[in-house]
Each structure stands twice: as structure tokens, then as C-alpha cells.
Design an enzyme around this catalytic site. Structure first.
Site, PDB file in Angstrom:
ATOM      1  N   GLY A 333       0.808  -1.220   0.000  1.00  0.00           N
ATOM      2  CA  GLY A 333       0.000   0.000   0.000  1.00  0.00           C
ATOM      3  C   GLY A 333       0.843   1.272   0.000  1.00  0.00           C
ATOM      4  N   GLY A 335       0.330   1.471  -3.353  1.00  0.00           N
ATOM      5  CA  GLY A 335       0.315   0.828  -4.662  1.00  0.00           C
ATOM      6  C   GLY A 335       1.181   1.438  -5.733  1.00  0.00           C
ATOM      7  N   ASP A 407       9.122  -2.863   1.206  1.00  0.00           N
ATOM      8  CA  ASP A 407       9.122  -1.416   1.446  1.00  0.00           C
ATOM      9  C   ASP A 407       8.507  -1.209   2.824  1.00  0.00           C
ATOM     10  OD1 ASP A 407       9.514   1.290   0.841  1.00  0.00           O
ATOM     11  OD2 ASP A 407       7.459   1.492   0.124  1.00  0.00           O
ATOM     12  N   CYS A 460      11.664   4.818   3.744  1.00  0.00           N
ATOM     13  CA  CYS A 460      11.743   6.258   3.493  1.00  0.00           C
ATOM     14  C   CYS A 460      12.252   6.920   4.770  1.00  0.00           C
ATOM     15  CB  CYS A 460      10.392   6.822   3.084  1.00  0.00           C
ATOM     16  SG  CYS A 460      10.484   8.569   2.610  1.00  0.00           S
TER      17      CYS A 460
END
Length: 525
Positions: A333, A335, A407, A460
Site C-alpha cells: 500500500g 500501490g 518497502d 523512506c
């Protein structure tokens, strides 16, 4: 020194709160002389209190008389009291009030600037007021931050900044503090901005903490950036100031052409943007709403930071012998990366299985990958065997996926420039809570990968605890081999902007991307 703009010396400084206190004393004396006796005085107080409430309610309905600042202040209060995100609340407020053009740009500057500079603004306000900010009413403090930002960081006329802030205080039920507000802001106008900054930062002896205050960051975030850049507590990294300052720069919108459907060159020609530096699918869009672009509406491109594109490309460029086209996006998510991978998968006759635990985010992944070879599964990436419909692929090399992307959920410290309030909401406790989850997800990914297959782990965030420490710890536990991810991007290596091998650590001030981190691990037999 920091980012305050220069202004000329125009008078002496003062504590800022003396006028407010004196005004209160005068009002008390005046009130005590009215009504004659004790009973009459009580009646007067009841009437005046009722009148005050009616007056305050009327002022709230009317506002301060400045629509733009009313909107800005409303958003600041929502951020403070409701944990709202400014990048969502402000555009909604501007649309509702039909604010466009220069007024919208001004509102954006005031909102984002005030939120980003909160730490330094609070230090200066405390100095001017002669009291800690936690002793100032929350409504008044938000107003003071807005006024101080205008005085110290913009070209707004001092008189306008002070007067509109006082009116905001009155309009929001704090008329009793209008004198205090006026006094503090008038005090700020009498001294150059650089002097205020020097005055508050001179009290901080630790070099990293001082730089954190100058750039308005929590000290712990500056310390994490410093460690990621190779600095020490006594000798901060030479780039630390640039890295922190980059969080205050407005990021350019990055578009990503969908592989196999449109090239970056074609996307640049269609949109009028500039081709990216690092990803062949990236386009920089200096202005405009990307949602209005035909390629975005038609699903041929999407909004995606160039750093995110490099993470997806790392998974695709890694050498995998006898790739059978079974790929897994373990934390998919909302996406963007999944759509990028699935677009590439169309040309390779591969399939992407996308896992997302949150139902509303899984819905976003399905929308982003509509018409692409992707299967979206709702479930916990740490317990893949429990996810209905997700079958472990089998190949001659062994059970498992050929390529896996993790991720991982993280603090998001690498994207502070996109969420101005985020730096004040994150705490070291967030890191401590996330690291076990990150390790579990990486272990799960490695377990789901066949021998010879690869796993790309990304965040991130540049925080060492969330990045290299996680990768090294899990590699030691599982026997996975950490491979040199920098070798996949020769342009980055030749640019001299990478010094993190075998990992890739991107930085806004170096690469123009968010501060993305990624590593590549190979599963051995």
C-alpha cells in the site's frame, strides 16, 4: 546561521509581557470601581460576562477580518488539536473557501512555514515573552507562531503581521490575551531576525543540537541524520546543515511513466516537464496539478518520487538466474511501487503478488494496478502462510518467489519536506516500536524467497536503526548475502553522490529525491 531573513535594527528589546500584565491590572482596578457596592458589582460582572461571551461568539463568526489568515489559523489549530495533516487540511480549506492564485500560495507559505519552523519560533517566542511556551495558552501560542513567522521569515509588513495576529487572538476567544500578543510581537519587530536566532542558539553548546535548533528540527532527528552522513557528536558531518535545510525546500512533483506503456522522454514531451536525472521513467513537473494530465488520468503514468522508482528498479535490475516471473511486494500500500513493478511484469510475462494488511490501502493497490498482472491480498506480511489465496510458488531451484520487495513501514524521516508537521510528531519511541516489525518483515521476505532469489529492503528514512542496522542484523541471523546495490546504478556511482555502499542512501540535498534507503540481499542455498 539559520534561515531567518535579515531586517534592520529599529529599536530596543523588551520582555513582551509587561504591557499585557499592566493592562490586566488597569482593567481590574476599573472593574472594581464600578457598581458601587458588592452586590452591584456582582450584577455588573454577570452582565459583562454574558456580554463578553456574546461578543466572542460574534467575533468567531465574523473572523479576524483577513480570510487567508483565518484559514491558515484554522488549519494550524486542526494540526495542533486534531492531529490533522496540513497537506490534506489546507487544500480542503482552500477549496471550501474558494481561495485561489496568489492568496492560496500565500496561505500555503504561511501554513507550511509556521509548522516547519515551530521549534525555532518557540525558542524565539519564549525569549521575547520571558516565559516558556508551555506556559502560554495553546490558542495564543499558535497565533504567536503565525505572527512570528511572518515577522522573521517573510516580507509581510511588521504592522500588518502584528495587527492581524492580535485580531486572530480576539476572534478566537482570547481577547484577554490581545495585549500580551501585541507586546510579544512588537518586541520581535524591534530586533533583527539574525539577532534573535543568535540569541537563542548561543545558549546551546552541543554542535548537533545547535544546528538542529537553527534549522528547526528536533535534536534526535538531527542526530540520526548526522550518523547516517558519517558524522560524530563532536564533529558533525559537513553536509548535515544542507541535509536539514533540504527539509524546508518545496519538493518538485515527480512523475513516473509506467514501464512498457510510456517512456520518460515521451512523458516529458506530453507534460512539458523535464526528464529525471536518475530514473529513465522519471519526469519533474515544476508546476500544475498532476491529476489534470492525460497520462496520469489514463493510467500511463503516476505521481511517484524518483527515489521510489529507483527502489522498484533495483528489484527489477538485480540478476536472478532462471527467473520464473513470480514476484512479491510484501508491503504494497498504497500501490505506487506495485503498479510500477506490475507494468514491467507485463513485458516479462511475470505476476506480482501484493500483500497489504489494511483493507482501505489494499483497495488503493487494486485501483493502482487495475488491468495489470497483479494479485492483491489482504493480510499480514509476517504470516504469509495464513493469507488466503497466496500460494508459495515452486520452481526447480526450490520453493519461493524470485524477487521480493519489502518497502517496510518506517518513521518517514526521509520525507519530512512533504509533511511539515511530521518532524514534531515523531519521537525516538516510534523508531524503537518499528524496528522489530521491520526485522520480522525482512525475515519473512527472505523465507518466502527461493534460493538464488533476491530481496530488496527499503525505507523512506535514513535513520541507521531502521536501515543498515536492520539489514545487517537479519543477514547475520539468516545467512542471506548482502550484495552491492550501488552497482545497479552506475550513473549514481559516477556522480560521486553515493558513499553508502553496499547500500544506497539517497538525500534531497544530493539527489533531489526523498531520503530513501535500500539494500539488496540474496538468498543462498
Amino acid at each position: 546561521m539559520g534561515g531567518f531573513r535579515s531586517r534592520s535594527e529599529s529599536g530596543r528589546t523588551g520582555s513582551g509581557d509587561k504591557g499585557h500584565d499592566k493592562g490586566q491590572d488597569n482593567r481590574k482596578r476599573q472593574g472594581g470601581n464600578r457598581g458601587g457596592g458588592r452586590g452591584g458589582n456582582k450584577g455588573y460582572e454577570r452582565r459583562s460576562e454574558s456580554h463578553r461571551r456574546e461578543h466572542d461568539n460574534a467575533r468567531r463568526r465574523i473572523g479576524s477580518g483577513d480570510r487567508v489568515r483565518d484559514i491558515v489559523f484554522e488549519v494550524l489549530r486542526k494540526v495542533s488539536t486534531d492531529a490533522a495533516f496540513a497537506n490534506i487540511a489546507l487544500p480542503a480549506a482552500l477549496r471550501e473557501q474558494k481561495i485561489h492564485g496568489r492568496d492560496a500560495a500565500f496561505a500555503t507559505e504561511l501554513t507550511y512555514g509556521t509548522l516547519r519552523m515551530q521549534g525555532l519560533l518557540d525558542a524565539v517566542i519564549a525569549e521575547a515573552a520571558g516565559r516558556p511556551v508551555d506556559k502560554i495558552d495553546a490558542v495564543v501560542l499558535d497565533a504567536l507562531r503565525l505572527g512570528a513567522y511572518q515577522i522573521l521569515r517573510t516580507r509581510v509588513d511588521d504592522h500588518a503581521a502584528v495587527d492581524t495576529t492580535v485580531e486572530l487572538v480576539k476572534a478566537n476567544g482570547e481577547a484577554k490575551a490581545s495585549g500580551f500578543t501585541n507586546g510579544v510581537l512588537r518586541t520581535l519587530t524591534r530586533t533583527p531576525a539574525e539577532t534573535w536566532e543568535s540569541r537563542v542558539t548561543a545558549k546551546v553548546t552541543d554542535p548537533v543540537a545547535r544546528l538542529a535548533l537553527q534549522t528547526s528540527h528536533p535534536t534526535w532527528i538531527a542526530e540520526a541524520f548526522n550518523a547516517a552522513l558519517g558524522g560524530t557528536p563532536d564533529a558533525p558531518a559537513t553536509e548535515l546543515a544542507d541535509a536539514l535545510a533540504a527539509d524546508d525546500a518545496r519538493p518538485v512533483v515527480h512523475l513516473a511513466a509506467r514501464p512498457g506503456q510510456m517512456s520518460g522522454e515521451e512523458l516529458a514531451l506530453v507534460t512539458g516537464g523535464d526528464e529525471g536525472r536518475w530514473s529513465p521513467y522519471a519526469v519533474y513537473l515544476p508546476e500544475g496539478d498532476p491529476g489534470d494530465l492525460d497520462p496520469v488520468r489514463d493510467g500511463l503514468a503516476g505521481v511517484q518520487d524518483e527515489g521510489s522508482q529507483l527502489i522498484a528498479l533495483a528489484m527489477l535490475r538485480a540478476e536472478v538466474a532462471d527467473d520464473h516471473g513470480r514476484w512479491l511486494d510484501l508491503c504494497s500500500g498504497p500501490g505506487g511501487k506495485t503498479a510500477f513493478l506490475a507494468s514491467w511484469a507485463m513485458g516479462d510475462r511475470a505476476t506480482v503478488d501484493a500483500v497489504e494488511p489494511a483493507a482501505h490501502r489494499a483497495k488503493l493497490v487494486r485501483t493502482a494496478t487495475s488491468g495489470l498482472p497483479a494479485r492483491v491480498h489482504e493480510g499480514d506480511g509476517r504470516r504469509l502462510a495464513e493469507i488466503r489465496g497466496l500460494d508459495m510458488p515452486v520452481s526447480p531451484e526450490g520453493d519461493g518467489f524470485d524477487r521480493v520487495l519489502v518497502d517496510a513501514p518506517c518513521t518517514g524521516l526521509g520525507a519530512l519536506r512533504r509533511r511539515p508537521e511530521a518532524r514534531w510528531r515523531k519521537t525516538p519511541a516510534d523508531v524503537a516500536e518499528l524496528v522489530p516489525l521491520q526485522k520480522d518483515l525482512l525475515r519473512s521476505a527472505l523465507k518466502a524467497t527461493r534460493p538464488g532469489g533476491i530481496v530488496v529492503y527499503s525505507t523512506c528514512s535514513p535513520h541507521p536503526a531502521e536501515t543498515r542496522d536492520v539489514v545487517r542484523a537479519v543477514a547475520d541471523q539468516t545467512g542471506a548475502v548482502i550484495e552491492d546495490a550501488t552497482a545497479l546504478f552506475p550513473d549514481l556511482v559516477e556522480s560521486g553522490t553515493l558513499d553508502s555502499a553496499p547500500f544506497v542512501q539517497l538525500w534531497p540535498h544530493r539527489h533531489g529525491t526523498d531520503a530513501m534507503f535500500f539494500a539488496m540481499l540474496r538468498v543462498t542455498a
